[in-house]
Scaffold this motif. Structure first.
Motif, PDB file in Angstrom:
ATOM      1  N   UNK A   1       0.781  -1.236   0.000  1.00  0.00           N
ATOM      2  CA  UNK A   1       0.000   0.000   0.000  1.00  0.00           C
ATOM      3  C   UNK A   1       0.813   1.287   0.000  1.00  0.00           C
ATOM      4  N   UNK A   2       2.094   1.209   0.333  1.00  0.00           N
ATOM      5  CA  UNK A   2       2.882   2.426   0.482  1.00  0.00           C
ATOM      6  C   UNK A   2       2.674   3.030   1.861  1.00  0.00           C
ATOM      7  N   UNK A   3       3.570   3.907   2.265  1.00  0.00           N
ATOM      8  CA  UNK A   3       3.514   4.454   3.621  1.00  0.00           C
ATOM      9  C   UNK A   3       2.278   5.317   3.864  1.00  0.00           C
ATOM     10  N   UNK A   4       1.827   6.032   2.851  1.00  0.00           N
ATOM     11  CA  UNK A   4       0.641   6.875   3.022  1.00  0.00           C
ATOM     12  C   UNK A   4      -0.619   6.033   3.167  1.00  0.00           C
ATOM     13  N   UNK A   5      -0.561   4.798   2.711  1.00  0.00           N
ATOM     14  CA  UNK A   5      -1.727   3.924   2.740  1.00  0.00           C
ATOM     15  C   UNK A   5      -1.843   3.074   3.989  1.00  0.00           C
TER      16      UNK A   5
ATOM     17  N   UNK B   1       8.419   6.162  16.682  1.00  0.00           N
ATOM     18  CA  UNK B   1       7.602   6.830  15.682  1.00  0.00           C
ATOM     19  C   UNK B   1       7.280   5.870  14.541  1.00  0.00           C
ATOM     20  N   UNK B   2       6.322   6.273  13.733  1.00  0.00           N
ATOM     21  CA  UNK B   2       6.003   5.506  12.532  1.00  0.00           C
ATOM     22  C   UNK B   2       7.198   5.518  11.585  1.00  0.00           C
TER      23      UNK B   2
ATOM     24  N   UNK C   1      10.549   2.037  -4.256  1.00  0.00           N
ATOM     25  CA  UNK C   1      11.338   3.076  -4.934  1.00  0.00           C
ATOM     26  C   UNK C   1      10.674   4.441  -4.824  1.00  0.00           C
ATOM     27  N   UNK C   2       9.404   4.508  -5.106  1.00  0.00           N
ATOM     28  CA  UNK C   2       8.689   5.785  -5.037  1.00  0.00           C
ATOM     29  C   UNK C   2       8.603   6.259  -3.590  1.00  0.00           C
ATOM     30  N   UNK C   3       8.406   5.330  -2.663  1.00  0.00           N
ATOM     31  CA  UNK C   3       8.377   5.688  -1.240  1.00  0.00           C
ATOM     32  C   UNK C   3       9.682   6.359  -0.835  1.00  0.00           C
TER      33      UNK C   3
END
Length: 194
Positions: free
Chosen positions: A27-31, A54-55, A110-112
């Motif tokens: 999901x990626x970190x934002x998800x 922390x996260x 990679x995008x993360x």
């Protein structure tokens, strides 16, 4: 803290990291939220800060674990005489395309990493994991006389593999996705045999 509660705390921490490594790739970190991670680990979200500051800290650790798990999945290939072909076939398969949660951290994160701050734990862990994957590909070459050329080839090959898998995932289970996997797999294995 008693021995059993320390062991239980360590087990919970491992469950959290493992769940995060999978969710992060899916999901990626934002998800993902702390509540998502703790739920996936089978724990209440209130206990999160007993384990992590922390996260961001957790995301860095989960990124390390994601790379370690991928390398553990492919280490067996180094003993094979057809190691390169077997690696490419496994990497550029429909099964790998369809399982981002347990697949290559290079592709999934990679995008993360690109979006993270320069000093973020995720970005630092990603850079180290990427270096490890390049070293793995150099080792897969055997012992070439020209180490610099082997490293250059590994960088190009990894970029090609990650790009192909990214495009295949972006196009789902379509004929185009299959074409990408098949074409790049054939090209990479044929190029090595020339």
């Amino acid at each position: 803290m008693g021995r059993s509660s320390r062991a239980e705390a360590a087990q919970h921490r491992e469950q959290i990291v493992t769940a995060t490594a999978q969710l992060l790739r899916e999901r990626g970190s934002a998800g993902i939220s702390v509540q998502d991670v703790m739920g996936a680990a089978g724990l209440s979200h209130g206990g999160f800060y007993k384990h992590f500051a922390s996260k961001d800290e957790l995301l860095g650790i989960a990124t390390e674990v994601a790379f370690q798990s991928v390398l553990a999945q492919i280490t067996d290939l180094t003993e094979r005489t057809d190691a390169w072909d077997a690696f490419v076939a496994r990497y550029l398969s429909a099964e790998h395309r369809d399982a981002p949660g347990t697949g290559c951290a290079n592709t999934a994160l990679a995008v993360e990493s690109a979006r993270a701050n320069a000093d973020a734990p995720l970005r630092t862990a990603y850079a180290e994991g990427l270096k490890g994957m390049i070293e793995f590909l150099v080792a897969l070459e055997g012992l070439p006389e020209d180490q610099e050329e082997a490293r250059r080839r590994a960088v190009v090959d990894l970029a090609t593999l990650v790009g192909a898998l990214s495009l295949a995932r972006a196009t789902g289970t379509t004929p185009l996705s299959e074409e990408i996997l098949d074409t790049v797999r054939d090209e990479l294995t044929a190029r090595r045999s020339r």
